[in-house]
Design a protein around this motif. Structure first.
Motif, short mmCIF file in Angstrom:
data_model
loop_
_atom_site.label_atom_id
_atom_site.label_comp_id
_atom_site.label_asym_id
_atom_site.label_seq_id
_atom_site.Cartn_x
_atom_site.Cartn_y
_atom_site.Cartn_z
N PRO A 1 -1.01 -4.54 -18.42
CA PRO A 1 -1.26 -5.56 -17.26
C PRO A 1 -1.38 -7.17 -17.72
CG PRO A 1 -3.10 -4.26 -17.34
CD PRO A 1 -2.16 -3.77 -18.37
N ASP A 2 -1.87 -7.15 -19.10
CA ASP A 2 -2.30 -8.58 -19.61
C ASP A 2 -1.59 -8.94 -21.04
OD1 ASP A 2 -4.05 -8.75 -17.42
OD2 ASP A 2 -5.21 -7.26 -18.48
N LYS A 3 -1.17 -7.97 -21.60
CA LYS A 3 -0.56 -8.02 -22.96
C LYS A 3 1.02 -7.83 -22.86
CE LYS A 3 -4.93 -7.12 -25.27
NZ LYS A 3 -5.47 -6.16 -26.19
N MET A 4 1.58 -8.34 -23.82
CA MET A 4 2.92 -7.99 -24.22
C MET A 4 2.98 -6.65 -24.77
SD MET A 4 6.11 -7.66 -25.55
CE MET A 4 6.22 -7.68 -27.06
N GLY A 5 3.46 -5.64 -23.84
CA GLY A 5 3.59 -4.08 -24.54
C GLY A 5 3.01 -3.15 -23.47
N PHE A 6 2.62 -2.06 -23.90
CA PHE A 6 2.53 -1.03 -22.83
C PHE A 6 1.60 0.15 -23.53
CE2 PHE A 6 6.32 -0.83 -25.75
CZ PHE A 6 6.04 0.16 -26.46
N TYR A 7 1.40 1.15 -22.71
CA TYR A 7 0.47 2.36 -23.03
C TYR A 7 1.39 3.50 -22.86
CZ TYR A 7 -3.81 -0.56 -21.85
OH TYR A 7 -4.87 -1.62 -21.98
N ILE A 8 1.16 4.23 -23.98
CA ILE A 8 1.92 5.84 -23.69
C ILE A 8 0.91 6.57 -23.39
CG2 ILE A 8 3.31 7.43 -25.21
CD1 ILE A 8 4.91 4.83 -24.51
N GLU A 9 1.14 7.43 -21.98
CA GLU A 9 0.05 8.34 -21.91
C GLU A 9 0.32 9.86 -22.56
OE1 GLU A 9 0.28 9.13 -17.48
OE2 GLU A 9 0.37 7.00 -17.29
N LYS A 10 -0.67 10.37 -22.93
CA LYS A 10 -0.72 11.44 -23.90
C LYS A 10 -0.15 12.65 -23.18
CE LYS A 10 -4.01 10.04 -27.27
NZ LYS A 10 -5.46 10.24 -27.67
N MET B 1 9.66 -1.67 -30.07
CA MET B 1 8.41 -0.94 -30.04
C MET B 1 8.49 0.60 -29.45
SD MET B 1 6.04 -4.13 -28.89
CE MET B 1 4.63 -3.08 -28.70
N LEU B 2 9.58 0.82 -28.65
CA LEU B 2 9.64 2.14 -27.85
C LEU B 2 10.59 3.06 -28.62
CD1 LEU B 2 10.42 0.76 -24.43
CD2 LEU B 2 8.53 2.23 -25.12
N ILE B 3 11.41 2.49 -29.83
CA ILE B 3 12.35 3.45 -30.28
C ILE B 3 11.84 4.79 -30.81
CG2 ILE B 3 13.45 3.74 -32.61
CD1 ILE B 3 14.47 0.72 -32.36
N ARG B 4 10.70 4.97 -31.49
CA ARG B 4 10.06 6.19 -31.84
C ARG B 4 9.36 7.34 -30.87
NH1 ARG B 4 8.98 3.43 -37.30
NH2 ARG B 4 11.07 3.93 -38.34
N ILE B 5 9.28 6.55 -29.42
CA ILE B 5 8.69 7.44 -28.69
C ILE B 5 9.70 8.26 -27.86
CG2 ILE B 5 7.09 7.22 -26.61
CD1 ILE B 5 6.12 4.31 -27.89
N SER B 6 9.39 9.36 -27.52
CA SER B 6 9.89 10.39 -26.67
C SER B 6 10.42 9.54 -25.53
CB SER B 6 9.43 11.67 -26.35
OG SER B 6 10.00 12.55 -25.33
N LYS B 7 11.90 9.77 -25.13
CA LYS B 7 12.43 9.04 -23.85
C LYS B 7 11.85 9.64 -22.56
CE LYS B 7 14.73 6.70 -26.55
NZ LYS B 7 14.01 5.75 -27.25
N ASN B 8 11.24 11.00 -22.76
CA ASN B 8 10.49 11.47 -21.43
C ASN B 8 9.00 11.37 -21.31
OD1 ASN B 8 12.99 12.50 -20.18
ND2 ASN B 8 13.17 13.99 -21.55
N SER B 9 8.54 10.62 -22.26
CA SER B 9 7.14 10.32 -22.02
C SER B 9 6.83 9.28 -21.24
CB SER B 9 6.62 9.55 -23.66
OG SER B 9 6.69 10.56 -24.58
N LEU B 10 5.69 9.14 -20.95
CA LEU B 10 5.22 8.34 -19.65
C LEU B 10 4.69 6.93 -20.30
CD1 LEU B 10 3.66 10.70 -16.87
CD2 LEU B 10 6.13 9.47 -16.82
#
Length: 182
Positions: free
Chosen positions: A173-182, A159-168
């Motif tokens: 907290p409750d699900k399998m996954g994450f948020y990416i901050e804009k 799920m992280l593959i296409r996201i910039s490595k320096n993004s936050l």
């Protein structure tokens, strides 16, 4: 994968039931990728003997392995978190019988990914490499099992593959996954 746009972040999540189903189906490719080459080099009997030893000690290996797996996530994320271990929370989702480690602060994607991958590397890939070198079927069984146990982590890494490595990234907290901050 769910991707809902919120004011300052994008949610990337997968239902735990769906993630567990995907992880279950990872078992077959993992077996093919590691067991077939091992059997060609060392013989299937070596794996079979090692698997039987592994299965004999399965319960203590599983219980200790769960603790070590989650600790590896936590210690890696704590290393990069501004508040260290104060930002790390461990728990169990009893509905899905899924242990978890959660980081309460955002991390760079590359640091979050390293923390997600650490149990796979330490408990899966490294024992498999050593098993191939030594011809140790028990280590192969251990490594294959814990590679499979890292199935949810593997899914998160994809799920992280296409996201910039320096993004936050902020661990959901409750699900399998994450948020990416804009």
């Amino acid at each position: 994968m769910n991707s809902n746009i919120q004011p300052n972040r994008i949610e990337y999540t997968l239902g735990i039931g769906k993630a567990n189903l995907y992880a279950f189906f990872l078992f077959f490719p993992i077996i093919l990728i590691f067991l077939l080459p091992y059997a060609l080099i060392w013989g299937f009997e070596s794996f079979e003997l090692g698997k039987n030893i592994f299965m004999h000690f399965m319960l203590p290996i599983l219980l200790l392995g769960i603790v070590v797996h989650e600790f590896l996530h936590g210690v890696t994320w704590a290393f990069y978190a501004k508040s260290g271990f104060k930002s790390i929370r461990f728990g169990m989702n009893w509905k899905w019988l899924t242990p978890y480690c959660h980081c309460n602060e955002s991390l760079k994607v590359k640091h979050y990914a390293l923390g997600a991958a650490m149990p796979l590397i330490v408990m899966g890939i490294l024992p498999i490499i050593i098993a191939f070198v030594l011809g140790n079927g028990m280590l192969l069984a251990f490594g294959v099992f814990f590679t499979w146990a890292a199935g949810g982590d593997i899914i998160a890494l994809f799920m992280l593959i296409r996201i910039s490595k320096n993004s936050l990234v902020y661990d959901h907290p409750d699900k399998m996954g994450f948020y990416i901050e804009k």
